[in-house]
Write an enzyme that holds these catalytic residues in place. Structure first.
Site, short mmCIF file in Angstrom:
data_model
loop_
_atom_site.label_atom_id
_atom_site.label_comp_id
_atom_site.label_asym_id
_atom_site.label_seq_id
_atom_site.Cartn_x
_atom_site.Cartn_y
_atom_site.Cartn_z
N SER A 1 -32.93 -8.94 -21.18
CA SER A 1 -34.09 -8.66 -22.04
C SER A 1 -33.97 -7.26 -22.63
O SER A 1 -33.31 -6.38 -22.05
CB SER A 1 -35.37 -8.76 -21.23
OG SER A 1 -35.43 -7.67 -20.33
N ASP B 1 -6.77 3.59 -4.21
CA ASP B 1 -7.21 2.52 -3.31
C ASP B 1 -8.21 3.04 -2.27
O ASP B 1 -9.26 2.43 -2.05
CB ASP B 1 -5.98 1.93 -2.61
CG ASP B 1 -6.32 0.68 -1.83
OD1 ASP B 1 -6.45 -0.38 -2.45
OD2 ASP B 1 -6.47 0.77 -0.59
N HIS C 1 0.87 -1.17 0.00
CA HIS C 1 0.00 0.00 0.00
C HIS C 1 0.91 1.23 0.00
O HIS C 1 1.97 1.21 0.63
CB HIS C 1 -0.82 -0.02 1.29
CG HIS C 1 -2.11 0.75 1.23
ND1 HIS C 1 -2.53 1.44 0.13
CD2 HIS C 1 -3.08 0.91 2.16
CE1 HIS C 1 -3.71 2.00 0.39
NE2 HIS C 1 -4.06 1.71 1.61
N1 NAP Z 1 -6.26 -6.91 3.78
C1 NAP Z 1 -5.98 -7.06 2.49
O1 NAP Z 1 -6.37 -8.04 1.87
C2 NAP Z 1 -5.11 -6.05 1.79
C3 NAP Z 1 -5.22 -5.89 0.40
C4 NAP Z 1 -4.29 -5.09 -0.27
C5 NAP Z 1 -3.32 -4.42 0.48
N2 NAP Z 1 -3.28 -4.54 1.84
C6 NAP Z 1 -2.21 -3.87 2.59
O2 NAP Z 1 -1.37 -4.87 3.15
C7 NAP Z 1 -0.86 -4.43 4.41
C8 NAP Z 1 -1.23 -5.45 5.47
O3 NAP Z 1 -2.64 -5.42 5.61
P1 NAP Z 1 -3.45 -6.60 6.31
O4 NAP Z 1 -4.90 -6.30 6.10
O5 NAP Z 1 -2.90 -7.91 5.91
O6 NAP Z 1 -3.09 -6.28 7.81
P2 NAP Z 1 -3.79 -6.84 9.10
O7 NAP Z 1 -4.44 -8.14 8.81
O8 NAP Z 1 -4.59 -5.79 9.75
O9 NAP Z 1 -2.44 -7.03 9.95
C9 NAP Z 1 -2.43 -7.73 11.05
C10 NAP Z 1 -0.97 -8.06 11.38
O10 NAP Z 1 -0.41 -6.93 12.04
C11 NAP Z 1 0.04 -7.38 13.34
N3 NAP Z 1 -0.06 -6.29 14.29
C12 NAP Z 1 -1.12 -5.45 14.49
N4 NAP Z 1 -0.80 -4.56 15.45
C13 NAP Z 1 0.48 -4.83 15.83
C14 NAP Z 1 1.38 -4.24 16.77
N5 NAP Z 1 1.04 -3.16 17.47
N6 NAP Z 1 2.61 -4.78 16.91
C15 NAP Z 1 2.97 -5.86 16.18
N7 NAP Z 1 2.18 -6.47 15.27
C16 NAP Z 1 0.95 -5.95 15.12
C17 NAP Z 1 -0.90 -8.54 13.65
O11 NAP Z 1 -0.38 -9.33 14.68
P3 NAP Z 1 -1.36 -9.88 15.83
O12 NAP Z 1 -2.26 -10.84 15.17
O13 NAP Z 1 -0.43 -10.46 16.82
O14 NAP Z 1 -2.13 -8.67 16.32
C18 NAP Z 1 -0.93 -9.24 12.30
O15 NAP Z 1 0.24 -9.96 12.06
C19 NAP Z 1 -1.45 -3.04 4.65
O16 NAP Z 1 -0.55 -2.09 4.17
C20 NAP Z 1 -2.71 -3.06 3.79
O17 NAP Z 1 -3.12 -1.76 3.41
C21 NAP Z 1 -4.15 -5.34 2.51
#
Ligand code: NAP
Length: 376
Positions: A270, A208, A124
């Protein structure tokens, strides 16, 4: 990279023919790709790379369900699964896939391990583009690029397993080693992209944030709700209103649009439907365009990113989001949807298992709910 025409516009793209997996493996053969974060994108990207023969490790905080999930998926503590800081130290390419809010909190730790020649990879443009809000300013002697899959990490993985690919954008923010393009293209292919189209960090994040607030999620729900409410207020049943608003769209029409475009879908309806759709679509465009313009300006001014940072940095952000999701879930529209989905033949139990119809429907409900997954 190849140049292809989209309409009359020529764009830079990376395709699998021109940049096959064997080339990606060659480019990445001496790299350790550290996927930091195992939320939604983390698993999809890490598992696809692993299956594609890339040397990938995962960095995840310990003693969490997510750590256990990584183990269940085949990552081995001390070999391919590490605490975040150790993975940062071992990785030559750092895939920063924590939630956007967590990326801000962990940035000082990441920065410490970004030694010269390493690469910092995002999915992102958020952190770097809004660096006045996030504080994410990479050092000058590392490559900085992104591959942003245009969909959920869950879909990225599923489509990979089906032999398909999710399209992604790619962008290079900084080319410190002279190898940034090779590295980003190789990673894009290795994570399971269908093809990659070129963008820059700012355009990626602006489009996005606009897309998810707009047609992909926000606007579509708004339009569903408006039409459903009008039909209900005019005396139509929930069944009729839901089928005419959502079910027909997702089950019958959108697959046709996906296959061959809107014109082809229209042509396969249709002539009554075609006449009406051709008469009305421009009215909807004109009515919503000012809202889309307002939305884009809100993104470009940094208002949307600030709102996202402020709300998602709070300790109770998940509970707060859940409250709002519950409101959506409990609305009559989506409650009706739950029943409609349970009545799809593919969601019904095989006939020989059916006894009492009421019991069967309750069972179907459960199945539908259990199947629900996080999709973004
Ligand atoms: N979601 C999608 O499908 C998608 C699509 C395109 C791009 N993106 C981009 O990809 C990136 C990742 O997104 P995501 O949706 O995969 O993220 P996410 O699921 O929200 O990320 C969760 C991860 O972050 C960790 N985390 C959260 N708070 C933390 C903290 N304070 N310290 C350490 N670890 C922490 C979590 O660990 P715990 O489980 O231990 O909390 C988990 O490993 C972002 O930049 C997003 O914009 C996402």
């Amino acid at each position: 990279m190849a140049k292809l025409k989209f309409g009359n516009v020529e764009e830079n793209v990376v395709t699998r023919e021109e940049f096959p997996l064997s080339k990606a493996q060659e480019v990445l053969k001496n790299e350790t790709v550290a996927v930091i974060g195992y939320g939604v994108q983390g698993p999809g990207q890490a598992l696809n790379q692993k299956d594609n023969g890339i040397n990938v490790i995962v960095g995840q905080r310990k003693n969490s369900k997510t750590w256990d999930k990584a183990i269940n998926d085949g990552f081995v503590p001390g070999e391919t699964l590490f605490e975040i800081e150790e993975a940062l130290q071992r990785g030559t390419i750092i895939c920063y896939l924590l939630s956007d809010a967590a990326q801000i909190a962990l940035w000082p730790t990441v920065q410490k391990h970004l030694t010269a020649g390493k690469a910092l990879y995002f999915s992102h443009g958020f952190g770097v583009t809004f660096n006045e809000q996030t504080g994410i300013v990479p050092p000058k002697d590392v490559d900085v690029f992104l591959v942003a899959p245009k969909g959920s990490g869950t879909s990225l993985r599923r489509m990979f397993l089906q032999g398909r690919g999710l399209n992604s954008s790619y962008a290079i923010y900084q080319d410190a080693t002279g190898k940034a393009f090779e590295r980003v293209a190789a990673l894009g292919i290795a994570v399971g992209s269908g093809y990659l189209f070129e963008t820059d960090f700012k355009k990626e994040v602006y489009s996005d944030l606009t897309g998810e607030r707009g047609t992909l999620m926000g606007a579509i729900q708004g339009i569903f709700a408006a039409q459903y409410e009008v039909l209900r207020s005019k005396g139509h049943t929930p069944s009729e209103a839901f089928n005419e608003t959502v079910e027909e769209l997702t089950q019958s029409l959108m697959p046709l649009v996906a296959e061959n475009g809107m014109d082809w879908m229209y042509a396969n309806c249709s002539t009554t439907a075609q006449r009406g759709a051709l008469d009305w679509w421009k009215k909807f465009r004109d009515a919503t365009k000012p809202v889309f313009t307002e939305l884009y300006e809100s993104v470009a001014s940094g208002k949307e990113s600030q709102r996202s940072i402020d709300s998602n940095s709070k300790t109770d952000y998940r509970e707060k989001l859940e409250e709002e999701l519950k409101e959506l879930r409990d609305s009559e529209l989506w409650q009706a949807g739950k029943t409609v989905r349970s009545l799809r033949p593919e969601n019904q139990k095989p006939k020989q298992d059916t006894g009492n119809q009421e019991q069967n429907t309750a069972g179907l409900y459960k199945k539908t709910v259990e199947k629900t997954e996080s999709v973004n």
